[in-house]
Write a protein that holds these residues in place. Sequence first.
Motif, PDB file in Angstrom:
ATOM      1  N   ALA A 142       0.834  -1.209   0.000  1.00 38.37           N
ATOM      2  CA  ALA A 142       0.000   0.000   0.000  1.00 38.37           C
ATOM      3  C   ALA A 142       0.865   1.253   0.000  1.00 38.37           C
ATOM      4  O   ALA A 142       1.852   1.335   0.727  1.00 38.37           O
ATOM      5  CB  ALA A 142      -0.919   0.012   1.218  1.00 38.37           C
ATOM      6  N   LYS A 143       0.484   2.209  -0.826  1.00 39.81           N
ATOM      7  CA  LYS A 143       1.121   3.531  -0.864  1.00 39.81           C
ATOM      8  C   LYS A 143       0.164   4.502  -0.166  1.00 39.81           C
ATOM      9  O   LYS A 143      -0.857   4.885  -0.723  1.00 39.81           O
ATOM     10  CB  LYS A 143       1.386   3.975  -2.303  1.00 39.81           C
ATOM     11  CG  LYS A 143       2.069   5.333  -2.424  1.00 39.81           C
ATOM     12  CD  LYS A 143       2.318   5.669  -3.898  1.00 39.81           C
ATOM     13  CE  LYS A 143       3.078   6.981  -4.062  1.00 39.81           C
ATOM     14  NZ  LYS A 143       2.283   8.150  -3.637  1.00 39.81           N
ATOM     15  N   LEU A 144       0.504   4.882   1.063  1.00 36.94           N
ATOM     16  CA  LEU A 144      -0.350   5.747   1.866  1.00 36.94           C
ATOM     17  C   LEU A 144       0.229   7.154   1.918  1.00 36.94           C
ATOM     18  O   LEU A 144       1.413   7.363   1.656  1.00 36.94           O
ATOM     19  CB  LEU A 144      -0.478   5.178   3.286  1.00 36.94           C
ATOM     20  CG  LEU A 144      -0.878   3.701   3.389  1.00 36.94           C
ATOM     21  CD1 LEU A 144      -0.926   3.270   4.847  1.00 36.94           C
ATOM     22  CD2 LEU A 144      -2.204   3.444   2.692  1.00 36.94           C
ATOM     23  N   ASP A 145      -0.606   8.112   2.291  1.00 35.42           N
ATOM     24  CA  ASP A 145      -0.145   9.485   2.462  1.00 35.42           C
ATOM     25  C   ASP A 145      -0.438   9.934   3.886  1.00 35.42           C
ATOM     26  O   ASP A 145      -1.258   9.344   4.591  1.00 35.42           O
ATOM     27  CB  ASP A 145      -0.802  10.432   1.450  1.00 35.42           C
ATOM     28  CG  ASP A 145      -2.304  10.509   1.626  1.00 35.42           C
ATOM     29  OD1 ASP A 145      -2.753  11.268   2.507  1.00 35.42           O
ATOM     30  OD2 ASP A 145      -3.041   9.806   0.894  1.00 35.42           O
ATOM     31  N   TYR A 146       0.248  11.002   4.316  1.00 34.29           N
ATOM     32  CA  TYR A 146       0.181  11.424   5.715  1.00 34.29           C
ATOM     33  C   TYR A 146      -1.235  11.796   6.149  1.00 34.29           C
ATOM     34  O   TYR A 146      -1.704  11.371   7.221  1.00 34.29           O
ATOM     35  CB  TYR A 146       1.126  12.605   5.947  1.00 34.29           C
ATOM     36  CG  TYR A 146       2.581  12.225   5.858  1.00 34.29           C
ATOM     37  CD1 TYR A 146       3.171  11.440   6.837  1.00 34.29           C
ATOM     38  CD2 TYR A 146       3.370  12.650   4.792  1.00 34.29           C
ATOM     39  CE1 TYR A 146       4.510  11.083   6.763  1.00 34.29           C
ATOM     40  CE2 TYR A 146       4.709  12.302   4.707  1.00 34.29           C
ATOM     41  CZ  TYR A 146       5.277  11.521   5.695  1.00 34.29           C
ATOM     42  OH  TYR A 146       6.598  11.168   5.613  1.00 34.29           O
TER      43      TYR A 146
END
Length: 478
Positions: free
Chosen positions: A166-170
């Motif tokens: 998974a590529k998550l963001d803040y």
Amino acid sequence: MRMSPEARNALLEGLRQIRAELKASVEFPVHVLEAAQEAKDHFQLPEKDATHLPLFTIDPPTSRDLDQAMHLERRPGGGYRVHYAIADVTTFVKPGSVMEAEARDRIETLYFPDLKVPLYPPLISEGPASLLPDQVVPALLWQHDLDAEGNVTGSTVSRARVRSQAKLDYAGVQQDIDAGTAMESVALLREIGRLREAVEAERGGVAVNLPDQEVTLQDGSFRLSYVATLPVEGWNEQISLMTGMAAARIMLDSGTGILRTQKEQTDQDEVDRVRGIAKDLGIEWKPDVSYAKLVNSLDPADRKQMAFLSEATAMLLRAEYATFRDHRIPKHTGHAAIAAPYTYSTAPLRRLIDRYTGELCVAACAGQAPPDWVLNALQCLPCDMARGKGKLADRRAVDLAEAALLKDREGEIFVGTVINTDAEDGRPKEGTLHLAEPAVMGRITSDAELDLGTGVQARLMRADPLFPGKHKILFRTA
């Protein structure tokens, strides 16, 4: 940012001039690109398979050069285990190659509002070297074991093939954690991050949370703002700091490495000056309270406390690099702000030195001698890193954006806070003015002495993005 076409063109021209002055080119030589394509087509994965770990990354939404991925879990019987995968640059950038030579010229990735100047060709750094989701890639896989209080009980690193899921963001991670909807591994970031923050405070680490200015280009418009740091960013940083401290300890134990060091201020006159500033600003600093404890208790939203934090950075001297071999450990190995030995090790796609520290740690954990190519580069790395232009590029870009924003407003009066003065240089009539709106900090002069932390009215005398001198923005008290 509302600006005239003239101001916008001046900003763009200024950015082009900065890149020309810094010799920062987005383009790579043809032979480097050919080498990158060859590396992309023929790289080999490590034998160790860790693709079962459900790793995730946390980065800005548009980032594609992803250096780190993590998985957090509870350990049976108490405590935690953190797996932290770092991009394995050496798999693609071979010692003595043209890509390595190009990287030693660039030193680090440079970020501008309108574009990025990468350390390595995007073909590699945004491709198979990046920890993007759903692709099997090589990595340096750290394993940290922590006790129930967040203290590290053991760390090791080895090469492995990994796959981020998974590529998550803040912002998204913060929202999910706050809402209680984050998957367990992500939710543990808050628990472990807070424990590590408490460990940091206990050992005397310093966290100066001054607002950072950031200028970005979004949907064709420039935006200048003070960056509000989310708690998850601090928790994420704790994982990186933990790894940098573990890497430093491994290198010290092995007798070969390079550290990022920083000494505390020992000049009594300077210490007395900073304590005097606290007194003048009405900030109580008891004799038995350390500098770190005081700084960590202050709130930069309070203008007087922000003024003190701006001046108090003088208590920490400039960070340096210290290299060592054959167990000839330097006298000073600590980093004052971190309050422990520390090294850069978690951003090899964006910073030159991290590739070398990673290799030293992998070799040490495997019980092997450091690679010759790393040893040969060790002595030159401090000089190489000193040529880095990242901070200069950031500051120059913000200066340009501030001047462009105010270009058509010369003569107007603004209300701001004096957050820095040149009193120590015998010039208390010059300093730095902080405006909350717009998000600008500029030079201010006055006929009378400037007092730290005070609100003043100031007339904008100059706002010229293409001004050849240091101060593109100049205010004068009204």
